[in-house]
Design an enzyme around this catalytic site. Structure first.
Site, short mmCIF file in Angstrom:
data_model
loop_
_atom_site.label_atom_id
_atom_site.label_comp_id
_atom_site.label_asym_id
_atom_site.label_seq_id
_atom_site.Cartn_x
_atom_site.Cartn_y
_atom_site.Cartn_z
N ARG A 175 0.31 -1.08 0.05
CA ARG A 175 0.10 -0.23 0.10
C ARG A 175 0.90 1.06 0.13
O ARG A 175 0.32 2.36 -0.77
CB ARG A 175 -1.21 -0.05 1.19
CG ARG A 175 -1.78 -0.71 1.52
CD ARG A 175 -2.65 -1.01 2.52
NE ARG A 175 -3.42 -2.11 3.44
CZ ARG A 175 -4.92 -2.01 2.82
NH1 ARG A 175 -5.27 -1.14 1.96
NH2 ARG A 175 -5.63 -2.77 2.74
N ILE A 176 2.28 1.14 0.96
CA ILE A 176 2.77 2.11 0.95
C ILE A 176 3.68 3.13 -0.74
O ILE A 176 3.61 3.56 -0.73
CB ILE A 176 3.18 2.45 2.51
CG1 ILE A 176 2.56 2.58 3.84
CG2 ILE A 176 4.36 2.94 1.98
CD1 ILE A 176 3.56 1.60 5.04
N ASP A 195 8.92 -6.03 -6.34
CA ASP A 195 8.28 -6.55 -6.40
C ASP A 195 7.79 -7.72 -6.74
O ASP A 195 7.04 -8.27 -7.97
CB ASP A 195 7.09 -5.90 -6.41
CG ASP A 195 5.89 -6.23 -5.57
OD1 ASP A 195 5.55 -7.31 -5.41
OD2 ASP A 195 5.98 -5.68 -4.20
N ALA A 255 9.92 0.84 6.64
CA ALA A 255 9.42 -0.80 6.78
C ALA A 255 9.41 -1.14 8.07
O ALA A 255 8.90 -0.95 8.89
CB ALA A 255 9.60 -1.58 5.59
N ARG A 256 10.66 -2.11 7.94
CA ARG A 256 10.74 -3.09 9.25
C ARG A 256 12.26 -3.08 9.45
O ARG A 256 13.11 -3.10 7.74
CB ARG A 256 9.85 -3.97 9.53
CG ARG A 256 8.67 -4.26 9.30
CD ARG A 256 8.64 -3.74 11.16
NE ARG A 256 7.06 -3.50 11.02
CZ ARG A 256 6.54 -2.97 10.91
NH1 ARG A 256 6.52 -2.12 10.60
NH2 ARG A 256 4.52 -2.87 11.55
N ASP A 279 13.75 4.98 9.29
CA ASP A 279 12.91 5.67 10.52
C ASP A 279 13.13 4.04 11.36
O ASP A 279 11.95 4.07 12.72
CB ASP A 279 11.56 5.75 10.01
CG ASP A 279 10.32 6.64 10.31
OD1 ASP A 279 10.48 7.13 11.62
OD2 ASP A 279 9.29 5.93 10.86
N GLU A 284 14.75 -2.41 17.01
CA GLU A 284 13.82 -0.95 17.23
C GLU A 284 14.17 0.44 17.93
O GLU A 284 14.29 1.33 17.08
CB GLU A 284 12.45 -1.66 17.58
CG GLU A 284 11.60 0.13 17.59
CD GLU A 284 11.45 0.30 16.15
OE1 GLU A 284 10.09 0.72 15.46
OE2 GLU A 284 11.00 -0.75 15.19
N HIS A 303 10.78 5.39 14.41
CA HIS A 303 9.59 5.26 13.75
C HIS A 303 8.07 6.42 13.57
O HIS A 303 7.75 5.66 14.32
CB HIS A 303 9.01 4.35 15.39
CG HIS A 303 8.72 2.95 14.11
ND1 HIS A 303 8.79 1.79 14.26
CD2 HIS A 303 7.72 2.84 12.97
CE1 HIS A 303 7.21 0.93 13.35
NE2 HIS A 303 7.28 1.97 12.74
#
Length: 345
Positions: A175-176, A195, A255-256, A279, A284, A303
Site C-alpha cells: 500500500r505504501i 516486487d 518499513a521494518r 525511521d 527498534e 519510527h
C-alpha cells in the site's frame, strides 16, 4: 460517512482494546459521539489486558460482538476468545493486525478489517519528503553549513545534486509503496520497482518500471524499502545488494529494520559511501553507543513516519466507517484475510 440505500442499522455490543493512552489520542469527542451512535459501548472502558482482565473488562468481553482495537491491543488467543463467545468482528484502527490477530481468530471465522490504508498515507508522505531532500543533498549540506559558517561555493560543491532525472528504486508494491509511486508522478524522476508479485504491465500501470532487485540497487540514486517483514525478506538488503548501490546513493527505510542487514550497512555509512534515512532499525531502539545517532550522513528518526497527532484521527474515521458498514449488515470495505497475511506487513 456512508450514504445511499442501506439496510437498517443495529447497535452491536463493542469493547475497545488497545495500549494504555492510545484511545485518548485516537478518539476525539466527535469520534466518541459517532461511536455511541453505532454501538453499545462504554468508550471510557479500554481493555489493555484480555488474558487476565478486570471483572468489568471480563463482563464487557463476554458481551462484545465487536472489538475496536489499535496499537498495543493484546493477542486474541484461544483463551481470550473462549471468554468472548459472542465476538464476531475486529475493527483495527491502525495498520498491521499481526500483533493481535491469531490463528484462533481465523478458526472462529471472525471478520477482520484494519485502517492500514489510512496509516499508509503519512508513511508515503514522509518517504516523499525524504526522497526529495535526498536528491537535494539536504542532510549533507545542512551539516556542512553548520560546520563552515562562512561563504562557500555551494553551486560547485552541489553540482551533482538535484532531483531532475534522478532514479528512485521502490522495493515492494505494498500500500505504501504504491502510494509513494503515485506521489512521485508529478516529479521528473525515473521510478523503478521490485516486487516478485507484480508483473511488468501492472508496474507500468502504477507508473514504474519493474526490474530485478540487483538492477534496482545498481541503478537507484535513492532506494526506499516498503516490503513486509517476513522470513523471506529478512536482510533482503545485505552486503552484496548494498555494494551494488552507486556511490553517494541514499537508502530509506520506513518499513521494518530487519529488512536491512545493519552489520553490512554500517561500514557503507562509516566510509560515507552511502547515506541513509532510517525511521526503523533492528533493534527498534538502537543501543546508546550506536553510531547511527552521530553519523552525519544518517537521518535517524524513532519510527514516526506512520500516523501521529491528528493523523490518528484519519485512522479512527476509517475504522468507524467500517464499523458502520458492519452495523448495516454490509461486508467490510477493506477486509483482512488470512491468505493475504503472508504478503503483508
Amino acid at each position: 460517512m456512508l450514504a445511499g440505500p442501506l439496510s437498517r442499522p443495529r447497535r452491536p455490543e463493542l469493547l475497545l482494546s488497545m495500549g494504555p493512552g492510545i484511545a485518548a489520542r485516537l478518539l476525539t469527542d466527535r469520534h466518541h459521539t459517532r461511536l455511541a451512535s453505532l454501538a453499545r459501548t462504554d468508550s471510557r472502558l479500554v481493555a489493555h489486558d484480555l488474558a487476565d482482565p478486570t471483572p468489568q473488562v471480563a463482563a464487557a468481553l463476554a458481551r462484545a460482538e465487536v472489538l475496536l482495537t489499535c496499537w498495543g491491543a493484546p493477542p486474541l488467543t484461544e483463551r481470550v476468545l473462549a471468554a468472548a463467545p459472542r465476538l464476531r468482528a475486529v475493527v483495527h484502527a491502525a495498520g498491521s493486525v499481526k500483533h493481535h490477530i491469531t490463528e484462533a481468530c481465523w478458526q472462529r471465522g471472525l471478520a477482520v478489517t484494519s485502517a492500514a490504508a489510512a496509516n499508509a498515507l503519512p508513511v508515503a508522505e514522509f518517504t516523499l519528503a525524504a526522497i526529495l531532500f535526498a536528491g537535494k543533498r539536504v542532510l549533507h549540506t545542512a551539516h556542512r553549513y553548520r560546520t563552515l559558517r562562512a561563504p562557500h561555493d555551494w553551486l560547485h560543491e552541489l553540482s551533482g545534486a538535484g532531483n531532475h532525472g534522478r532514479t528512485v528504486g521502490i522495493i515492494g508494491a505494498s500500500r505504501i509503496g504504491r502510494r509513494v509511486i503515485a506521489l512521485l508522478q508529478p516529479f521528473d524522476l525515473r521510478v523503478l520497482l521490485h516486487d516478485p508479485y507484480v508483473d511488468p504491465a501492472e508496474a507500468a500501470r502504477l507508473g514504474a518500471t519493474l526490474v530485478p532487485l540487483d538492477t534496482l540497487c545498481a541503478a537507484g540514486d535513492i532506494v526506499t524499502v516498503h516490503a513486509p517483514q517476513l522470513p523471506a525478506t529478512h536482510h533482503l538488503l545485505g552486503a552484496r545488494e548494498l555494494a551494488l548501490m552507486p556511490d553517494g546513493a541514499t537508502l530509506i527505510n520506513t518499513a521494518r529494520g530487519s529488512l536491512i542487514d545493519e552489520a553490512a550497512l554500517l561500514p557503507e555509512l562509516w566510509t560515507g559511501r552511502l547515506n541513509a534515512v532510517l525511521d526503523v532499525t533492528d533493534p527498534e531502539l538502537p543501543p546508546p553507543d550506536s553510531p547511527l545517532y552521530d553519523l552525519p550522513n544518517v537521518l535517524l528518526t524513532p519510527h514516526i513516519a506512520g500516523s501521529l497527532g491528528g493523523e490518528l484521527h484519519r485512522m479512527a474515521d476509517l475504522a468507524l466507517d467500517e464499523l458502520e458498514r458492519y452495523t448495516r449488515g454490509l461486508p467490510f470495505d477493506d477486509p483482512v484475510r488470512p491468505e493475504g497475511l503472508g504478503r503483508s506487513a
